[in-house]
Scaffold this motif. Sequence first.
Motif, PDB file in Angstrom:
ATOM      1  N   ASN A  42       0.803  -1.227   0.000  1.00 58.66           N
ATOM      2  CA  ASN A  42       0.000   0.000   0.000  1.00 58.66           C
ATOM      3  C   ASN A  42       0.832   1.272   0.000  1.00 58.66           C
ATOM      4  OD1 ASN A  42      -1.980  -1.906   0.241  1.00 58.66           O
ATOM      5  ND2 ASN A  42      -3.119  -0.807   1.802  1.00 58.66           N
ATOM      6  N   MET A  43       2.109   1.178   0.364  1.00 54.11           N
ATOM      7  CA  MET A  43       2.958   2.367   0.357  1.00 54.11           C
ATOM      8  C   MET A  43       3.102   2.926  -1.057  1.00 54.11           C
ATOM      9  SD  MET A  43       3.877   3.164   3.410  1.00 54.11           S
ATOM     10  CE  MET A  43       5.274   4.216   3.151  1.00 54.11           C
ATOM     11  N   GLY A  44       2.993   2.090  -2.057  1.00 55.45           N
ATOM     12  CA  GLY A  44       3.104   2.549  -3.430  1.00 55.45           C
ATOM     13  C   GLY A  44       1.806   3.040  -4.033  1.00 55.45           C
ATOM     14  N   LEU A  45       0.702   2.870  -3.314  1.00 63.19           N
ATOM     15  CA  LEU A  45      -0.601   3.269  -3.861  1.00 63.19           C
ATOM     16  C   LEU A  45      -0.702   4.757  -4.155  1.00 63.19           C
ATOM     17  CD1 LEU A  45      -3.336   1.270  -1.922  1.00 63.19           C
ATOM     18  CD2 LEU A  45      -2.773   1.158  -4.335  1.00 63.19           C
ATOM     19  N   VAL A  46      -0.230   5.570  -3.263  1.00 67.53           N
ATOM     20  CA  VAL A  46      -0.374   7.015  -3.417  1.00 67.53           C
ATOM     21  C   VAL A  46       0.304   7.483  -4.699  1.00 67.53           C
ATOM     22  CG1 VAL A  46       0.135   9.259  -2.391  1.00 67.53           C
ATOM     23  CG2 VAL A  46      -0.586   7.378  -0.924  1.00 67.53           C
ATOM     24  N   ILE A  68       7.130  12.818 -11.147  1.00 70.45           N
ATOM     25  CA  ILE A  68       6.288  13.451 -10.123  1.00 70.45           C
ATOM     26  C   ILE A  68       5.732  12.405  -9.172  1.00 70.45           C
ATOM     27  CG2 ILE A  68       4.118  14.704  -9.742  1.00 70.45           C
ATOM     28  CD1 ILE A  68       4.701  16.175 -12.417  1.00 70.45           C
ATOM     29  N   ALA A  69       5.239  11.293  -9.711  1.00 65.72           N
ATOM     30  CA  ALA A  69       4.658  10.241  -8.876  1.00 65.72           C
ATOM     31  C   ALA A  69       5.718   9.602  -7.973  1.00 65.72           C
ATOM     32  CB  ALA A  69       4.000   9.183  -9.748  1.00 65.72           C
ATOM     33  N   LEU A  70       6.919   9.399  -8.498  1.00 62.36           N
ATOM     34  CA  LEU A  70       7.988   8.832  -7.673  1.00 62.36           C
ATOM     35  C   LEU A  70       8.380   9.781  -6.540  1.00 62.36           C
ATOM     36  CD1 LEU A  70      10.276   7.159 -10.355  1.00 62.36           C
ATOM     37  CD2 LEU A  70       8.901   6.011  -8.608  1.00 62.36           C
ATOM     38  N   VAL A  71       8.425  11.072  -6.825  1.00 58.34           N
ATOM     39  CA  VAL A  71       8.757  12.054  -5.783  1.00 58.34           C
ATOM     40  C   VAL A  71       7.662  12.085  -4.713  1.00 58.34           C
ATOM     41  CG1 VAL A  71       9.026  14.525  -5.338  1.00 58.34           C
ATOM     42  CG2 VAL A  71      10.261  13.470  -7.226  1.00 58.34           C
ATOM     43  N   VAL A  72       6.403  12.120  -5.139  1.00 56.15           N
ATOM     44  CA  VAL A  72       5.289  12.142  -4.179  1.00 56.15           C
ATOM     45  C   VAL A  72       5.262  10.848  -3.362  1.00 56.15           C
ATOM     46  CG1 VAL A  72       2.768  12.131  -3.975  1.00 56.15           C
ATOM     47  CG2 VAL A  72       3.889  13.782  -5.463  1.00 56.15           C
ATOM     48  N   GLY A  73       5.481   9.701  -4.006  1.00 53.98           N
ATOM     49  CA  GLY A  73       5.527   8.435  -3.279  1.00 53.98           C
ATOM     50  C   GLY A  73       6.653   8.384  -2.270  1.00 53.98           C
ATOM     51  N   VAL A 103      -1.081   2.390   8.635  1.00 54.12           N
ATOM     52  CA  VAL A 103      -0.465   3.090   7.503  1.00 54.12           C
ATOM     53  C   VAL A 103      -1.071   2.602   6.188  1.00 54.12           C
ATOM     54  CG1 VAL A 103       1.697   3.366   6.217  1.00 54.12           C
ATOM     55  CG2 VAL A 103       1.676   3.654   8.702  1.00 54.12           C
ATOM     56  N   ALA A 104      -1.302   1.292   6.099  1.00 54.89           N
ATOM     57  CA  ALA A 104      -1.942   0.743   4.896  1.00 54.89           C
ATOM     58  C   ALA A 104      -3.334   1.342   4.704  1.00 54.89           C
ATOM     59  CB  ALA A 104      -2.022  -0.777   4.985  1.00 54.89           C
ATOM     60  N   GLN A 105      -4.069   1.478   5.778  1.00 50.60           N
ATOM     61  CA  GLN A 105      -5.400   2.072   5.694  1.00 50.60           C
ATOM     62  C   GLN A 105      -5.330   3.563   5.371  1.00 50.60           C
ATOM     63  OE1 GLN A 105      -8.329   0.335   5.731  1.00 50.60           O
ATOM     64  NE2 GLN A 105      -6.829  -1.301   5.603  1.00 50.60           N
ATOM     65  N   LEU A 106      -4.325   4.241   5.885  1.00 48.78           N
ATOM     66  CA  LEU A 106      -4.125   5.656   5.560  1.00 48.78           C
ATOM     67  C   LEU A 106      -3.881   5.831   4.062  1.00 48.78           C
ATOM     68  CD1 LEU A 106      -3.641   8.635   6.358  1.00 48.78           C
ATOM     69  CD2 LEU A 106      -1.229   8.021   6.676  1.00 48.78           C
ATOM     70  N   ALA A 107      -3.037   4.971   3.489  1.00 49.84           N
ATOM     71  CA  ALA A 107      -2.779   5.049   2.044  1.00 49.84           C
ATOM     72  C   ALA A 107      -4.057   4.809   1.252  1.00 49.84           C
ATOM     73  CB  ALA A 107      -1.701   4.046   1.646  1.00 49.84           C
ATOM     74  N   LEU A 108      -4.857   3.844   1.672  1.00 49.00           N
ATOM     75  CA  LEU A 108      -6.137   3.591   0.998  1.00 49.00           C
ATOM     76  C   LEU A 108      -7.081   4.783   1.122  1.00 49.00           C
ATOM     77  CD1 LEU A 108      -6.898  -0.127   1.891  1.00 49.00           C
ATOM     78  CD2 LEU A 108      -6.482   0.823  -0.366  1.00 49.00           C
ATOM     79  N   THR A 109      -7.082   5.422   2.278  1.00 52.12           N
ATOM     80  CA  THR A 109      -7.940   6.594   2.487  1.00 52.12           C
ATOM     81  C   THR A 109      -7.514   7.747   1.588  1.00 52.12           C
ATOM     82  OG1 THR A 109      -8.282   5.917   4.778  1.00 52.12           O
ATOM     83  CG2 THR A 109      -8.796   8.202   4.230  1.00 52.12           C
TER      84      THR A 109
END
Length: 190
Positions: A42-46, A68-73, A103-109
């Motif tokens: 889930n860490m990679g979801l964002v 951009i996505a790699l920097v934000v992740g 943390v996994a749930q935070l990423a999903l949220t």
Amino acid sequence: MQMPTTQLLFDGGVSGLVIGLLAIGIVLVHRSTRVINFAVANMGLVGSVLFALLVVRWNVPYWIALVIALVVGTLFGALVDLAVVRRLFRAPRVILLVATIGVAQLALTIVTGLPDLDDYASESYPVPWGGAWSPVDGLRITGAQLSVLVTVPLVALLLGLFLSRTVLGRTVRASASNPELARLQGISPK
């Protein structure tokens, strides 16, 4: 009993590579922190959902959106490390394990709060290579599968080289193997 098709075996191999990469992440985190991290995937979801939004919805060029996505992740991972992992580093490992579920749930949220791609149902997830390739009868390789076939072994090889050939990598391995000795040598196991 019917033998599996070439396509089925190939698809299983590609899926196995992706699962293997997740397993590498779980093992590395466990070896270095003694915690099973349930948030590895889930860490990679964002970053990945942001990447799809940038390319598909907002028409940002593929490679710019990838950066951009790699920097934000990476920023999301650093924020989680500072806000959760470091604060609970001295806590019992089970507390940190449960925190990884949070943390996994935070990423999903966070991902749920991002705009939907429902209006773009015909679009697929962006990959660097489009189309499909059929090298032999009964086997079709898509751009997404080709991306996995190239990226996963490359990432695993580079990670192995980093951990075995660089000073930082060897320091991380040594610190994970014996945190007490690392502290005596002035290396922070964090």
